[in-house]
Design an enzyme around this catalytic site. Sequence first.
Site, PDB file in Angstrom:
ATOM      1  N   LYS A 252      16.179  24.901-130.845  1.00 60.97           N
ATOM      2  CA  LYS A 252      16.950  23.973-130.003  1.00 60.97           C
ATOM      3  C   LYS A 252      18.093  23.345-130.798  1.00 60.97           C
ATOM      4  O   LYS A 252      19.243  23.273-130.334  1.00 60.97           O
ATOM      5  CB  LYS A 252      16.017  22.906-129.445  1.00 60.97           C
ATOM      6  CG  LYS A 252      16.600  22.102-128.291  1.00 60.97           C
ATOM      7  CD  LYS A 252      15.539  21.112-127.769  1.00 60.97           C
ATOM      8  CE  LYS A 252      14.400  21.852-127.124  1.00 60.97           C
ATOM      9  NZ  LYS A 252      13.170  21.085-127.009  1.00 60.97           N
TER      10      LYS A 252
ATOM     11  N   ARG B 103      13.681  14.570-129.426  1.00 62.95           N
ATOM     12  CA  ARG B 103      13.235  15.850-128.866  1.00 62.95           C
ATOM     13  C   ARG B 103      12.738  16.788-129.961  1.00 62.95           C
ATOM     14  O   ARG B 103      13.293  16.850-131.049  1.00 62.95           O
ATOM     15  CB  ARG B 103      14.398  16.523-128.128  1.00 62.95           C
ATOM     16  CG  ARG B 103      15.093  15.616-127.144  1.00 62.95           C
ATOM     17  CD  ARG B 103      16.444  16.168-126.694  1.00 62.95           C
ATOM     18  NE  ARG B 103      16.288  17.353-125.880  1.00 62.95           N
ATOM     19  CZ  ARG B 103      17.295  18.182-125.586  1.00 62.95           C
ATOM     20  NH1 ARG B 103      18.498  17.965-126.107  1.00 62.95           N
ATOM     21  NH2 ARG B 103      17.097  19.211-124.814  1.00 62.95           N
TER      22      ARG B 103
ATOM     23  N   GLY C   8       9.129  23.910-123.040  1.00 63.42           N
ATOM     24  CA  GLY C   8       8.224  22.846-122.610  1.00 63.42           C
ATOM     25  C   GLY C   8       6.942  22.733-123.401  1.00 63.42           C
ATOM     26  O   GLY C   8       6.028  22.005-123.013  1.00 63.42           O
TER      27      GLY C   8
ATOM     28  N   THR D 115       9.349  15.635-125.434  1.00 66.93           N
ATOM     29  CA  THR D 115      10.649  14.961-125.465  1.00 66.93           C
ATOM     30  C   THR D 115      10.450  13.517-125.003  1.00 66.93           C
ATOM     31  O   THR D 115       9.693  13.260-124.058  1.00 66.93           O
ATOM     32  CB  THR D 115      11.651  15.668-124.533  1.00 66.93           C
ATOM     33  OG1 THR D 115      11.994  16.933-125.099  1.00 66.93           O
ATOM     34  CG2 THR D 115      12.918  14.849-124.349  1.00 66.93           C
TER      35      THR D 115
ATOM     36  N   GLN E 117      19.238  12.369-130.420  1.00 68.04           N
ATOM     37  CA  GLN E 117      20.509  12.587-129.741  1.00 68.04           C
ATOM     38  C   GLN E 117      20.851  11.407-128.833  1.00 68.04           C
ATOM     39  O   GLN E 117      19.990  10.889-128.112  1.00 68.04           O
ATOM     40  CB  GLN E 117      20.412  13.872-128.901  1.00 68.04           C
ATOM     41  CG  GLN E 117      21.704  14.327-128.289  1.00 68.04           C
ATOM     42  CD  GLN E 117      21.544  15.699-127.621  1.00 68.04           C
ATOM     43  OE1 GLN E 117      20.434  16.103-127.242  1.00 68.04           O
ATOM     44  NE2 GLN E 117      22.635  16.427-127.479  1.00 68.04           N
TER      45      GLN E 117
ATOM     46  N   GLU F 221      20.597  23.387-119.774  1.00 69.50           N
ATOM     47  CA  GLU F 221      20.421  22.058-119.186  1.00 69.50           C
ATOM     48  C   GLU F 221      21.732  21.284-119.310  1.00 69.50           C
ATOM     49  O   GLU F 221      22.322  21.237-120.398  1.00 69.50           O
ATOM     50  CB  GLU F 221      19.286  21.312-119.894  1.00 69.50           C
ATOM     51  CG  GLU F 221      17.920  21.948-119.650  1.00 69.50           C
ATOM     52  CD  GLU F 221      16.785  21.175-120.326  1.00 69.50           C
ATOM     53  OE1 GLU F 221      16.973  19.979-120.600  1.00 69.50           O
ATOM     54  OE2 GLU F 221      15.738  21.799-120.584  1.00 69.50           O
TER      55      GLU F 221
ATOM     56  N   GLN G 244      21.101  21.416-123.709  1.00 70.45           N
ATOM     57  CA  GLN G 244      20.243  22.492-124.221  1.00 70.45           C
ATOM     58  C   GLN G 244      20.719  23.831-123.671  1.00 70.45           C
ATOM     59  O   GLN G 244      21.177  23.925-122.536  1.00 70.45           O
ATOM     60  CB  GLN G 244      18.778  22.270-123.812  1.00 70.45           C
ATOM     61  CG  GLN G 244      17.819  23.288-124.431  1.00 70.45           C
ATOM     62  CD  GLN G 244      16.369  22.873-124.275  1.00 70.45           C
ATOM     63  OE1 GLN G 244      16.060  21.691-124.253  1.00 70.45           O
ATOM     64  NE2 GLN G 244      15.484  23.828-124.152  1.00 70.45           N
TER      65      GLN G 244
ATOM     66  N   ARG H 184      19.214  27.983-124.021  1.00 73.53           N
ATOM     67  CA  ARG H 184      18.273  28.925-124.651  1.00 73.53           C
ATOM     68  C   ARG H 184      18.332  30.251-123.889  1.00 73.53           C
ATOM     69  O   ARG H 184      18.714  30.304-122.719  1.00 73.53           O
ATOM     70  CB  ARG H 184      16.853  28.370-124.633  1.00 73.53           C
ATOM     71  CG  ARG H 184      16.331  28.016-123.254  1.00 73.53           C
ATOM     72  CD  ARG H 184      14.877  27.577-123.311  1.00 73.53           C
ATOM     73  NE  ARG H 184      14.451  27.017-122.037  1.00 73.53           N
ATOM     74  CZ  ARG H 184      14.174  25.735-121.861  1.00 73.53           C
ATOM     75  NH1 ARG H 184      14.286  24.869-122.856  1.00 73.53           N
ATOM     76  NH2 ARG H 184      13.777  25.301-120.680  1.00 73.53           N
TER      77      ARG H 184
ATOM     78  N   HIS I 120      -1.920  61.807-109.216  1.00 78.08           N
ATOM     79  CA  HIS I 120      -3.196  62.379-109.655  1.00 78.08           C
ATOM     80  C   HIS I 120      -4.408  61.642-109.086  1.00 78.08           C
ATOM     81  O   HIS I 120      -5.354  62.259-108.603  1.00 78.08           O
ATOM     82  CB  HIS I 120      -3.247  62.391-111.188  1.00 78.08           C
ATOM     83  CG  HIS I 120      -2.113  63.157-111.788  1.00 78.08           C
ATOM     84  ND1 HIS I 120      -2.138  64.511-111.939  1.00 78.08           N
ATOM     85  CD2 HIS I 120      -0.896  62.759-112.241  1.00 78.08           C
ATOM     86  CE1 HIS I 120      -0.994  64.925-112.470  1.00 78.08           C
ATOM     87  NE2 HIS I 120      -0.227  63.882-112.665  1.00 78.08           N
TER      88      HIS I 120
END
Length: 864
Positions: free
Chosen positions: A22, A116, A131, A135, A182, A296, A308, A310, A822
């Site tokens: 992150k 976070r 998750g 956070t 942050q 996000e 964020q 990812r 088969h």
Amino acid sequence: MNIYVRGFQEIDKTQLPIVGGKSANLGELSRLEGVFVPEGFCVTTEVYKKLTENNLELEALLDDLSKQGAEDREEVQEISRRIRILLESIPITKEIAEEIARNIKLIGEGNGYAVRSSATAEDLPTASFAGQQDTYLNVIGKDEILKHISKCWASLFTERAVAYRIKNSFDHRKVYLSVIVQKMIFPEASGIMFTADPITSNRKVVSIDASFGLGEALVSGLVTADNYRVQEGKVIDKLISTKKLAVYGLKTGGTETQELDENKQTMQVLTEEDILKLEGIGRRIEKHFTSPQDIEWCLVDGEFYIVQSRPITTLYPIPEAYDGKKHIYLSVGHQQMMTDPLKPLGMSIFQLTSMGQRYKAGGRLFVDVIGMLESPESRAALLRNMGEHDPLTKDALVTITERGDFVKAFPDDNKKEYTNSIQGKEIDINSSIVPDLIKLSEKYIEELKENIQQKSGRDLFDFIKEDIGKLKKLIFDPQNSAAIMAGIGASSWINERMNAWLGEKNAADILSQSVENNITSEMGLALLDVADVIRPYPEVINYLQEAEGEDFLKELVKFKGGKEAKAAFNDYLIKYGMRCVGEIDITKTRWSEKPHIIIPIILSNIKNFNAGARAQRFNQGLQEAYKKEKELIDGLKQLPDGEEKAEETKKMIERLRKFIGYREYPKYHIASRYFIYKMALMKEAEKLALANIIKEKEDVYFLTFEELTEAVVTGELDYEIIVKRKEEYKLYEKLNPPRVITSDGEIFAGKYNRDGIPPTAIPALAVSSGVVEGRARVILNMEDADLEDDDILVTAFTDPSWTPLFISIKGLVTEVGGLMTHGAVIAREYGLPAVVGVENATKLIKDGQRIRVNGTEGYVEILK
């Protein structure tokens, strides 16, 4: 640069081991032009390591945790709880606390902060860990921030985080945690943006979820967000939801949930202009990270901030064409009844054996059919074929063609290009055709065994490549194909006519029982003969019940009856030992390499059947087929033109019984040839291992045929290729291949459109008539099979290697399959009611549940 605390501007992706996924991504984003990221810093993993090193209590707890499996939930819960308490109690040293305080002061001591977690195994291309750690929002004051940093460390050992690592085989000791501090922003709106549609997987569609206030309301499920779908600068779909609640920050710290004004609840969160602006930011971020992103975002005073980004790890990779053209790919695995990934050696040899272009993705092969869909005639032929083979694939293709935005039909100027030359071809009912083809196949196998003996080095690889050419010539020979199509055509003819003339559904199913020349059904019945040899010898039976490992046959001769049992085993393996689950992949372990795989089936046969069961089962099927034939002929004679209809039907029944069994033989021939190739290639692999070019002979499975050739000839190899591919293979094993995927990455799943089945029933494709009730045995690995005669086998897919199990069951349910695959063919020959194409059958049906399988109408019911 400080080793313990680093500002975002000092961080990039090269520092992932000390800042986590992150933080690394936020560092990259903070320097990306046109992308705004709230200020912040990272408390690196070096702090976590420093505070936990040489902690004997923690080491002991981690030792205990590493011994636990996913099933040990209570133990995992308790150990994790104790680790969290311990981590929260470890004080942060004065030096580190002062450095954290200095960075807070640079941003602003009076601000609220988001604290976070950022783990080293997080936001990776192969696992998001989304998750899994905690956070904390709007934390105010140095002391509170320090306390919540410790809470973040502790969250590395929440039960969900530990369970996720166990499931994904991550070592608890090798995952470290950094912590992001942050500056909080308090948005009017926030949400999540996927730069590829998470529902359809279309890489050209951006999907945006938006709600008022902080994103916590959306993430925690308090509200249903608006959803906007955008493609190439145009909003193509909007869903405006009723949003009753929103989460906002408090001046004193923390957050609260508030009810929105009534007029705001149904208001569109983002304007059209905002939506398109956000799409542009998403595409910029995606381009930077070179893969679709889960982002996000927050909107503050008309400006978007990214908190964020990812990679989206759930998307199935797109087959590689790299030509900029549109493609529609069909899964080869769904047609071959093997949806597991192939290893590189297996994939390259299968491609050499196949006709036409194949495309790779996720360890599987795909074929492009857009050309066929563009031609009206070939489209009709393809859909007709898929309707019988796999209705879910057919429905997916119908959906994509009817939508009209991806493929369009063109005038049929080149009809012959896609016309199957075998379809409609007449073939005389000559009783020697199939036996002659089988004799020719046996002759070729014996010649191959003899000729390959003296080959090694480059000569061996050249020889195999040349022999694969001969194999293809045999498999795709018109006479071979015509013999197969004769049986399939007769089956279709009988089913259509008997339904139209007599109202008899799937009549060919019973008529196909105990036919001649079906090598796969003979393979299953032959194990009943092996059971009969062993049955009189209790010592041998007791030994086999405990036998493990590949060398059990050596010890067998010590017991009374052991020599006879060993001879029976060896005779069986000589004829069928080249078979295994997923045999289209040459790297799969064959029964001859691991003969104890078939022990449980033999023991089951001894328990569930009496001596002479093989002849009894075959004769019973034969009598049922003759009885059905007489019943049909007698019924037809009562109709107008009855004698003519009856005579025509007799000929078709004769054709069915002479040719339908041969449908199984070509794959047996391919498996036989593959095994001979494999034995020769593994001798070369042993030489590479002895020369320390590879670590173990099975390493060659992760090289292509061409790469293995080069390694053998030159004696040189970059071993990192093998290491990398082993990791890729682990990822591929977790992916579920789609039936249909486009070059845009859009996945079409297909649905059953069928009325008239019970409302609670699970729809399927009917492939073998009859209705049966019994205990569901959900088996994913053939080696785990322990069947009783009342059981119904439920599994993902079956190929010929599963046939010996069919002797002991009374019904079959699979997730993949079609009328002529088969499992369906053998189920009909053995008289087992069967359905295939049951989406997620192994998840919807629980092992031990009582179920009803309707193989005539095509559905499964779970009974109380």
